[in-house]
Design a protein around this motif. Structure first.
Motif, PDB file in Angstrom:
ATOM      1  N   VAL A   1      17.761 -14.429  17.587  1.00 52.59           N
ATOM      2  CA  VAL A   1      17.338 -13.782  16.383  1.00 52.59           C
ATOM      3  C   VAL A   1      16.818 -12.484  16.740  1.00 52.59           C
ATOM      4  CG1 VAL A   1      15.317 -14.047  14.607  1.00 52.59           C
ATOM      5  CG2 VAL A   1      16.909 -16.057  15.273  1.00 52.59           C
ATOM      6  N   ALA A   2      15.767 -12.188  17.788  1.00 55.00           N
ATOM      7  CA  ALA A   2      15.317 -10.716  18.110  1.00 55.00           C
ATOM      8  C   ALA A   2      16.409  -9.787  18.583  1.00 55.00           C
ATOM      9  CB  ALA A   2      14.298 -10.874  19.278  1.00 55.00           C
ATOM     10  N   SER A   3      17.414 -10.496  19.142  1.00 53.88           N
ATOM     11  CA  SER A   3      18.729  -9.581  19.417  1.00 53.88           C
ATOM     12  C   SER A   3      19.463  -9.263  18.283  1.00 53.88           C
ATOM     13  CB  SER A   3      19.549 -10.258  20.396  1.00 53.88           C
ATOM     14  OG  SER A   3      18.922 -10.818  21.480  1.00 53.88           O
ATOM     15  N   ALA A   4      19.571 -10.009  17.621  1.00 53.14           N
ATOM     16  CA  ALA A   4      20.370  -9.615  16.149  1.00 53.14           C
ATOM     17  C   ALA A   4      19.717  -8.356  15.551  1.00 53.14           C
ATOM     18  CB  ALA A   4      20.209 -10.865  15.156  1.00 53.14           C
ATOM     19  N   VAL A   5      18.606  -8.065  15.754  1.00 50.91           N
ATOM     20  CA  VAL A   5      17.914  -6.631  15.255  1.00 50.91           C
ATOM     21  C   VAL A   5      18.605  -5.503  15.774  1.00 50.91           C
ATOM     22  CG1 VAL A   5      15.868  -5.329  15.206  1.00 50.91           C
ATOM     23  CG2 VAL A   5      15.585  -8.034  14.779  1.00 50.91           C
ATOM     24  N   VAL A   6      18.899  -5.809  17.113  1.00 52.20           N
ATOM     25  CA  VAL A   6      19.666  -4.421  17.731  1.00 52.20           C
ATOM     26  C   VAL A   6      21.037  -4.249  17.514  1.00 52.20           C
ATOM     27  CG1 VAL A   6      20.091  -3.644  19.946  1.00 52.20           C
ATOM     28  CG2 VAL A   6      17.952  -4.635  19.859  1.00 52.20           C
ATOM     29  N   ILE A   7      21.825  -5.387  17.046  1.00 56.87           N
ATOM     30  CA  ILE A   7      23.347  -5.256  16.970  1.00 56.87           C
ATOM     31  C   ILE A   7      23.682  -4.340  15.823  1.00 56.87           C
ATOM     32  CG2 ILE A   7      25.270  -6.627  16.394  1.00 56.87           C
ATOM     33  CD1 ILE A   7      23.957  -8.921  17.903  1.00 56.87           C
ATOM     34  N   PRO A   8      22.970  -4.486  14.637  1.00 58.72           N
ATOM     35  CA  PRO A   8      23.463  -3.536  13.467  1.00 58.72           C
ATOM     36  C   PRO A   8      23.383  -2.192  14.001  1.00 58.72           C
ATOM     37  CG  PRO A   8      21.972  -5.054  12.722  1.00 58.72           C
ATOM     38  CD  PRO A   8      21.781  -5.334  14.379  1.00 58.72           C
ATOM     39  N   TRP A   9      22.591  -1.634  14.785  1.00 57.67           N
ATOM     40  CA  TRP A   9      22.608  -0.073  15.073  1.00 57.67           C
ATOM     41  C   TRP A   9      23.601   0.084  16.110  1.00 57.67           C
ATOM     42  CZ3 TRP A   9      16.841  -0.966  15.943  1.00 57.67           C
ATOM     43  CH2 TRP A   9      15.874  -0.931  14.635  1.00 57.67           C
TER      44      TRP A   9
ATOM     45  N   PHE B   1      20.118 -12.250  24.915  1.00 57.91           N
ATOM     46  CA  PHE B   1      20.648 -12.459  23.519  1.00 57.91           C
ATOM     47  C   PHE B   1      20.939 -14.028  23.468  1.00 57.91           C
ATOM     48  CE2 PHE B   1      21.144  -8.088  23.354  1.00 57.91           C
ATOM     49  CZ  PHE B   1      22.076  -7.670  22.176  1.00 57.91           C
ATOM     50  N   ILE B   2      21.225 -14.741  24.402  1.00 56.62           N
ATOM     51  CA  ILE B   2      21.336 -16.135  24.258  1.00 56.62           C
ATOM     52  C   ILE B   2      19.889 -16.866  23.930  1.00 56.62           C
ATOM     53  CG2 ILE B   2      21.900 -18.226  25.250  1.00 56.62           C
ATOM     54  CD1 ILE B   2      24.062 -16.569  26.973  1.00 56.62           C
ATOM     55  N   VAL B   3      18.907 -16.581  24.874  1.00 60.13           N
ATOM     56  CA  VAL B   3      17.772 -17.176  24.802  1.00 60.13           C
ATOM     57  C   VAL B   3      16.874 -16.826  23.412  1.00 60.13           C
ATOM     58  CG1 VAL B   3      15.482 -17.419  25.640  1.00 60.13           C
ATOM     59  CG2 VAL B   3      17.613 -17.514  27.097  1.00 60.13           C
TER      60      VAL B   3
ATOM     61  N   PHE C   1      22.427   1.347   9.561  1.00 64.54           N
ATOM     62  CA  PHE C   1      21.365   1.785   9.997  1.00 64.54           C
ATOM     63  C   PHE C   1      20.057   1.745   9.018  1.00 64.54           C
ATOM     64  CE2 PHE C   1      24.354   4.271  12.771  1.00 64.54           C
ATOM     65  CZ  PHE C   1      23.601   4.117  13.841  1.00 64.54           C
ATOM     66  N   VAL C   2      20.744   1.997   7.716  1.00 65.75           N
ATOM     67  CA  VAL C   2      19.619   2.050   6.706  1.00 65.75           C
ATOM     68  C   VAL C   2      19.069   0.393   6.282  1.00 65.75           C
ATOM     69  CG1 VAL C   2      19.467   2.652   4.174  1.00 65.75           C
ATOM     70  CG2 VAL C   2      20.747   4.047   5.523  1.00 65.75           C
ATOM     71  N   ALA C   3      19.943  -0.318   6.366  1.00 58.94           N
ATOM     72  CA  ALA C   3      19.262  -1.585   5.837  1.00 58.94           C
ATOM     73  C   ALA C   3      20.118  -2.614   7.123  1.00 58.94           C
ATOM     74  CB  ALA C   3      19.961  -2.092   4.510  1.00 58.94           C
ATOM     75  N   PRO C   4      19.402  -2.637   8.191  1.00 59.31           N
ATOM     76  CA  PRO C   4      20.248  -3.639   8.980  1.00 59.31           C
ATOM     77  C   PRO C   4      19.898  -5.063   8.709  1.00 59.31           C
ATOM     78  CG  PRO C   4      18.007  -2.718  10.323  1.00 59.31           C
ATOM     79  CD  PRO C   4      18.213  -1.817   8.698  1.00 59.31           C
ATOM     80  N   GLY C   5      18.945  -5.349   8.048  1.00 59.80           N
ATOM     81  CA  GLY C   5      19.108  -6.824   7.581  1.00 59.80           C
ATOM     82  C   GLY C   5      20.315  -7.400   6.889  1.00 59.80           C
TER      83      GLY C   5
ATOM     84  N   ILE D   1      26.596 -13.897  15.976  1.00 64.07           N
ATOM     85  CA  ILE D   1      27.168 -12.786  16.749  1.00 64.07           C
ATOM     86  C   ILE D   1      26.151 -12.360  17.807  1.00 64.07           C
ATOM     87  CG2 ILE D   1      27.197 -10.343  16.262  1.00 64.07           C
ATOM     88  CD1 ILE D   1      28.073 -10.939  13.277  1.00 64.07           C
ATOM     89  N   ALA D   2      24.845 -12.307  17.763  1.00 63.01           N
ATOM     90  CA  ALA D   2      24.231 -12.435  18.945  1.00 63.01           C
ATOM     91  C   ALA D   2      24.425 -13.195  20.013  1.00 63.01           C
ATOM     92  CB  ALA D   2      22.565 -12.364  18.406  1.00 63.01           C
ATOM     93  N   ILE D   3      24.629 -14.542  19.672  1.00 63.91           N
ATOM     94  CA  ILE D   3      24.764 -15.648  20.660  1.00 63.91           C
ATOM     95  C   ILE D   3      26.213 -15.024  21.263  1.00 63.91           C
ATOM     96  CG2 ILE D   3      25.263 -17.790  21.269  1.00 63.91           C
ATOM     97  CD1 ILE D   3      23.309 -18.615  19.068  1.00 63.91           C
TER      98      ILE D   3
END
Length: 178
Positions: A87-95, A82-84, A140-144, A36-38
């Motif tokens: 994994v780090a970008s995936a943290v923002v997507i849930p919010w 987001f492409i490079v 928000f509560v459990a973005p993982g 999803i991030a990619i």
């Protein structure tokens, strides 16, 4: 010309597709979050390139300001990040998705209440709205667990669309060739 009332098989098929996609998200949540991030990165990058092209091509004729170019550059930078770093970008997507899904759920519930007496499948809309809000809060509560709750959200939305595709008549115009 006559008007023919039938089922909306396109809506039904889209609903089934969402159910399948939701199921896949439930089965492979880790892989899908990075995917999803990619995909989001590719979309931001493409939008930025198109916006930058439009700026340079139409800035004089359309009177585009430097803000249009700044927006394009931000999209390009965000897309590359987001492409490079998916994994780090995936943290923002849930919010971000959580905000949209909660808002969507509120609109669904309002529509279900508003059309309760006029629409046969209003209960499914209400159910989907409640699931949407709960999934958005879970983002928000459990973005993982984003991919899991996104899977539930897509499956609930898919059920709603499939039910509407079969239960709500669709009018089509039929032309007669004489």
């Amino acid at each position: 010309m006559d008007i023919k009332v039938g089922r909306n098989w396109g809506l039904f098929a889209a609903g089934i597709a969402l159910i399948i996609i939701g199921f896949v998200l439930l089965m492979v949540p880790g892989l899908t979050l990075v995917s999803i991030a990619i995909i989001a990165g590719c979309m931001f990058l493409a939008a930025g390139i198109v916006d930058a092209y439009a700026y340079f091509r139409y800035r004089k004729t359309e009177g585009l300001s430097g803000w249009a170019l700044a927006y394009a550059i931000c999209d390009i930078i965000l897309g590359v990040l987001f492409i490079v770093h998916p994994v780090a970008s995936a943290v923002v997507i849930p919010w971000v998705c959580g905000i949209f899904v909660v808002a969507y759920g509120i609109f669904e519930i309002a529509a279900a209440v508003r059309f309760r007496g006029e629409m046969s499948g209003w209960g499914w809309v209400l159910f989907a709205g409640i699931v949407s809000i709960l999934c958005g809060i879970a983002f928000f509560v459990a973005p993982g667990t984003f991919a899991l709750f996104l899977g539930f959200f897509l499956m609930a939305r898919g059920v709603q669309m499939a039910v509407f595709g079969v239960s709500m008549p669709q009018a089509t115009i039929v032309a007669h060739n004489h």
